[in-house]
Design a protein around this motif. Structure first.
Motif, PDB file in Angstrom:
ATOM      1  N   TRP A  22       0.862  -1.172   0.000  1.00 45.74           N
ATOM      2  CA  TRP A  22       0.000   0.000   0.000  1.00 45.74           C
ATOM      3  C   TRP A  22       0.898   1.221   0.000  1.00 45.74           C
ATOM      4  CZ3 TRP A  22      -1.057   4.060   3.522  1.00 45.74           C
ATOM      5  CH2 TRP A  22      -2.176   4.823   3.211  1.00 45.74           C
ATOM      6  N   LYS A  23       1.012   1.852  -1.146  1.00 44.08           N
ATOM      7  CA  LYS A  23       1.886   3.027  -1.298  1.00 44.08           C
ATOM      8  C   LYS A  23       3.304   2.729  -0.806  1.00 44.08           C
ATOM      9  CE  LYS A  23      -1.850   6.369  -0.938  1.00 44.08           C
ATOM     10  NZ  LYS A  23      -2.316   7.601  -0.292  1.00 44.08           N
ATOM     11  N   ASP A  24       3.761   1.495  -1.060  1.00 44.23           N
ATOM     12  CA  ASP A  24       5.100   1.054  -0.652  1.00 44.23           C
ATOM     13  C   ASP A  24       5.350   1.154   0.853  1.00 44.23           C
ATOM     14  OD1 ASP A  24       5.822   0.400  -3.274  1.00 44.23           O
ATOM     15  OD2 ASP A  24       6.346   2.492  -3.696  1.00 44.23           O
ATOM     16  N   GLU A  25       4.301   1.154   1.625  1.00 48.53           N
ATOM     17  CA  GLU A  25       4.399   1.200   3.081  1.00 48.53           C
ATOM     18  C   GLU A  25       3.610   0.027   3.668  1.00 48.53           C
ATOM     19  OE1 GLU A  25       5.966   3.389   5.141  1.00 48.53           O
ATOM     20  OE2 GLU A  25       6.812   4.433   3.412  1.00 48.53           O
ATOM     21  N   PRO A  26       4.095  -0.560   4.755  1.00 46.60           N
ATOM     22  CA  PRO A  26       3.289  -1.590   5.411  1.00 46.60           C
ATOM     23  C   PRO A  26       2.056  -0.955   6.052  1.00 46.60           C
ATOM     24  CG  PRO A  26       5.281  -1.137   6.658  1.00 46.60           C
ATOM     25  CD  PRO A  26       5.364  -0.332   5.406  1.00 46.60           C
ATOM     26  N   LEU A  27       0.976  -1.709   6.069  1.00 46.55           N
ATOM     27  CA  LEU A  27      -0.279  -1.219   6.616  1.00 46.55           C
ATOM     28  C   LEU A  27      -0.797  -2.233   7.629  1.00 46.55           C
ATOM     29  CD1 LEU A  27      -2.639   0.859   6.468  1.00 46.55           C
ATOM     30  CD2 LEU A  27      -3.623  -0.598   4.684  1.00 46.55           C
ATOM     31  N   GLN A  28      -1.088  -1.764   8.835  1.00 49.87           N
ATOM     32  CA  GLN A  28      -1.657  -2.614   9.875  1.00 49.87           C
ATOM     33  C   GLN A  28      -3.162  -2.391   9.887  1.00 49.87           C
ATOM     34  OE1 GLN A  28      -0.110  -1.861  13.786  1.00 49.87           O
ATOM     35  NE2 GLN A  28      -1.527  -3.293  14.770  1.00 49.87           N
TER      36      GLN A  28
END
Length: 119
Positions: A22-28
């Motif tokens: 997700w937008k090159d970011e991890p998402l919790q």
């Protein structure tokens, strides 16, 4: 199953998944409602030696299965009934949600809920 569900509802980390991409970011993502993963099997019709072999193989496959952080329950419990009053538990969890230090606290909470539900 009900006592495990109580545990999952009390602790948000047990209702959590982690997505990458997700937008090159991890998402919790923490779900409002998520059920525990419980597997129950009756092994009483097997001889003791076969039961032990089966449990070792089950445990090996469970470790090999691992966890998909994006979609799996990050804690799962298997209850293998080996006798009239005997059970073996395979309690698996990803280290991202808990560690070995808190396992005794978590199991204590599950069994306290279990006995409260029975009462």
């Amino acid at each position: 199953a009900a006592s495990l569900d109580v545990l999952v509802q009390r602790h948000t980390v047990l209702r959590t998944n982690f997505y990458s991409g997700w937008k090159d970011e991890p998402l919790q993502v923490v779900y409002r409602n998520k059920r525990s993963e419980l597997y129950v099997e009756d092994l009483r019709d097997m001889e003791q030696e076969r039961q032990n072999e089966y449990i070792l193989e089950y445990t090996r496959k469970d470790k090999q299965r691992g966890f998909d952080l994006a979609q799996d329950a990050l804690m799962r419990v298997a209850v293998l009934r080996t006798g009239e009053d005997a059970y073996r538990f395979v309690w698996s969890f990803h280290h991202i949600v808990m560690d070995g230090w808190c396992l005794s606290l978590v199991t204590g909470e599950v069994f306290a809920s279990y006995f409260a539900i029975l009462a």
